[in-house]
Design a protein around this motif. Structure first.
Motif, PDB file in Angstrom:
ATOM      1  N   LYS A 166       0.810  -1.219   0.000  1.00  0.00           N
ATOM      2  CA  LYS A 166       0.000   0.000   0.000  1.00  0.00           C
ATOM      3  C   LYS A 166       0.844   1.270   0.000  1.00  0.00           C
ATOM      4  N   THR A 167       1.872   1.308   0.813  1.00  0.00           N
ATOM      5  CA  THR A 167       2.748   2.486   0.874  1.00  0.00           C
ATOM      6  C   THR A 167       4.199   2.030   0.773  1.00  0.00           C
ATOM      7  N   LEU A 168       5.007   2.928   0.223  1.00  0.00           N
ATOM      8  CA  LEU A 168       6.398   2.583   0.031  1.00  0.00           C
ATOM      9  C   LEU A 168       7.243   3.845   0.079  1.00  0.00           C
ATOM     10  N   GLU A 169       8.331   3.780   0.815  1.00  0.00           N
ATOM     11  CA  GLU A 169       9.323   4.857   0.833  1.00  0.00           C
ATOM     12  C   GLU A 169      10.644   4.256   0.390  1.00  0.00           C
ATOM     13  N   LEU A 170      11.088   4.662  -0.786  1.00  0.00           N
ATOM     14  CA  LEU A 170      12.328   4.123  -1.336  1.00  0.00           C
ATOM     15  C   LEU A 170      13.525   4.848  -0.729  1.00  0.00           C
ATOM     16  N   THR A 182      18.850   5.402  -7.431  1.00  0.00           N
ATOM     17  CA  THR A 182      18.929   6.469  -8.436  1.00  0.00           C
ATOM     18  C   THR A 182      18.162   6.115  -9.704  1.00  0.00           C
ATOM     19  N   PHE A 183      17.675   4.891  -9.815  1.00  0.00           N
ATOM     20  CA  PHE A 183      17.075   4.390 -11.047  1.00  0.00           C
ATOM     21  C   PHE A 183      15.894   3.483 -10.715  1.00  0.00           C
ATOM     22  N   ILE A 184      14.748   3.729 -11.337  1.00  0.00           N
ATOM     23  CA  ILE A 184      13.604   2.822 -11.219  1.00  0.00           C
ATOM     24  C   ILE A 184      13.435   2.169 -12.587  1.00  0.00           C
ATOM     25  N   GLY A 185      13.552   0.862 -12.644  1.00  0.00           N
ATOM     26  CA  GLY A 185      13.568   0.116 -13.892  1.00  0.00           C
ATOM     27  C   GLY A 185      12.222  -0.011 -14.567  1.00  0.00           C
ATOM     28  N   GLU A 186      12.268  -0.452 -15.815  1.00  0.00           N
ATOM     29  CA  GLU A 186      11.074  -0.658 -16.620  1.00  0.00           C
ATOM     30  C   GLU A 186      10.151  -1.658 -15.931  1.00  0.00           C
ATOM     31  N   LEU A 187       8.874  -1.292 -15.852  1.00  0.00           N
ATOM     32  CA  LEU A 187       7.819  -2.123 -15.266  1.00  0.00           C
ATOM     33  C   LEU A 187       8.037  -2.436 -13.780  1.00  0.00           C
ATOM     34  N   ALA A 188       8.839  -1.657 -13.096  1.00  0.00           N
ATOM     35  CA  ALA A 188       9.195  -1.936 -11.699  1.00  0.00           C
ATOM     36  C   ALA A 188       7.979  -2.096 -10.790  1.00  0.00           C
ATOM     37  N   PHE A 189       6.961  -1.278 -10.980  1.00  0.00           N
ATOM     38  CA  PHE A 189       5.771  -1.337 -10.128  1.00  0.00           C
ATOM     39  C   PHE A 189       4.531  -1.646 -10.953  1.00  0.00           C
ATOM     40  N   TYR A 190       4.707  -2.308 -12.072  1.00  0.00           N
ATOM     41  CA  TYR A 190       3.627  -2.644 -12.990  1.00  0.00           C
ATOM     42  C   TYR A 190       2.512  -3.403 -12.257  1.00  0.00           C
ATOM     43  N   VAL A 191       1.302  -2.901 -12.380  1.00  0.00           N
ATOM     44  CA  VAL A 191       0.098  -3.479 -11.803  1.00  0.00           C
ATOM     45  C   VAL A 191       0.192  -3.626 -10.278  1.00  0.00           C
ATOM     46  N   LEU A 225       9.375   8.880  -3.545  1.00  0.00           N
ATOM     47  CA  LEU A 225      10.540   8.622  -4.371  1.00  0.00           C
ATOM     48  C   LEU A 225      11.788   9.181  -3.701  1.00  0.00           C
ATOM     49  N   PRO A 226      12.933   8.519  -3.902  1.00  0.00           N
ATOM     50  CA  PRO A 226      14.168   8.953  -3.245  1.00  0.00           C
ATOM     51  C   PRO A 226      14.658  10.302  -3.763  1.00  0.00           C
ATOM     52  N   SER A 227      15.276  11.074  -2.893  1.00  0.00           N
ATOM     53  CA  SER A 227      15.741  12.418  -3.250  1.00  0.00           C
ATOM     54  C   SER A 227      16.894  12.392  -4.252  1.00  0.00           C
ATOM     55  N   ASN A 228      17.549  11.235  -4.428  1.00  0.00           N
ATOM     56  CA  ASN A 228      18.652  11.103  -5.382  1.00  0.00           C
ATOM     57  C   ASN A 228      18.244  10.413  -6.683  1.00  0.00           C
ATOM     58  N   LEU A 229      16.960  10.139  -6.854  1.00  0.00           N
ATOM     59  CA  LEU A 229      16.473   9.455  -8.043  1.00  0.00           C
ATOM     60  C   LEU A 229      16.769  10.277  -9.293  1.00  0.00           C
ATOM     61  N   GLU A 230      17.297   9.630 -10.323  1.00  0.00           N
ATOM     62  CA  GLU A 230      17.611  10.310 -11.584  1.00  0.00           C
ATOM     63  C   GLU A 230      16.724   9.851 -12.734  1.00  0.00           C
ATOM     64  N   THR A 231      16.357   8.570 -12.759  1.00  0.00           N
ATOM     65  CA  THR A 231      15.635   8.004 -13.900  1.00  0.00           C
ATOM     66  C   THR A 231      14.415   7.206 -13.463  1.00  0.00           C
ATOM     67  N   ILE A 232      13.300   7.466 -14.134  1.00  0.00           N
ATOM     68  CA  ILE A 232      12.093   6.649 -14.027  1.00  0.00           C
ATOM     69  C   ILE A 232      11.914   6.031 -15.412  1.00  0.00           C
ATOM     70  N   SER A 233      12.045   4.727 -15.513  1.00  0.00           N
ATOM     71  CA  SER A 233      12.054   4.050 -16.811  1.00  0.00           C
ATOM     72  C   SER A 233      10.655   3.869 -17.394  1.00  0.00           C
ATOM     73  N   ASN A 234      10.634   3.392 -18.640  1.00  0.00           N
ATOM     74  CA  ASN A 234       9.386   3.132 -19.354  1.00  0.00           C
ATOM     75  C   ASN A 234       8.436   2.288 -18.515  1.00  0.00           C
ATOM     76  N   ARG A 235       7.204   2.719 -18.476  1.00  0.00           N
ATOM     77  CA  ARG A 235       6.098   1.964 -17.873  1.00  0.00           C
ATOM     78  C   ARG A 235       6.344   1.582 -16.411  1.00  0.00           C
ATOM     79  N   ALA A 236       7.179   2.331 -15.710  1.00  0.00           N
ATOM     80  CA  ALA A 236       7.567   1.990 -14.333  1.00  0.00           C
ATOM     81  C   ALA A 236       6.378   1.873 -13.382  1.00  0.00           C
TER      82      ALA A 236
END
Length: 124
Positions: free
Chosen positions: A4-8, A13-22, A31-42
């Protein structure tokens, strides 16, 4: 999943493709303060999400990252300057975009055939 809740952690620094799909039950994510990339369909089909805040450290968002998040009402960019949208992964033929309005961001990023949904977004 019943997540239900998540604190990364800030080490991510990177959230991969389909990481949280469905992850339909996911209602809140920090989201983390150092995050740089949110990938396709994450976050595709994260129907429980109502709001998401994009940290100022993010410099790229992949195609369809927030597609079919049916309850998403706001996408808040902490840094709204110098964002661009492009059809090409090599970041050519780009157009500067305005990400300052959280509600408009949802319309432009959430719907399958919306303005920015099938584009790569990046910040210079």
């Amino acid at each position: 999943t019943n997540l239900k809740t998540l604190e990364l952690p800030d080490s991510i620094t990177f959230i991969g493709e389909l990481a949280f799909y469905v992850c339909a039950s996911l209602t809140s994510i920090k989201l983390p303060s150092n995050l740089e990339t949110i990938s396709n369909r994450a976050f595709e089909v994260c129907g429980g999400l109502t709001s998401i805040e994009i940290p100022s450290s993010v410099t790229s968002i992949g195609k369809g990252a927030f597609t079919h998040c049916s309850n998403l009402e706001t996408i808040i960019f902490k840094d709204t300057s110098n964002w661009f949208a492009t059809d090409n992964a090599d970041f050519t033929n780009d157009t500067q975009i305005d990400v300052s309005n959280p509600e408009t961001n949802v319309k432009n990023l959430n719907k399958e055939n919306s303005k920015w949904n099938q584009k790569y977004l990046y910040k210079e």
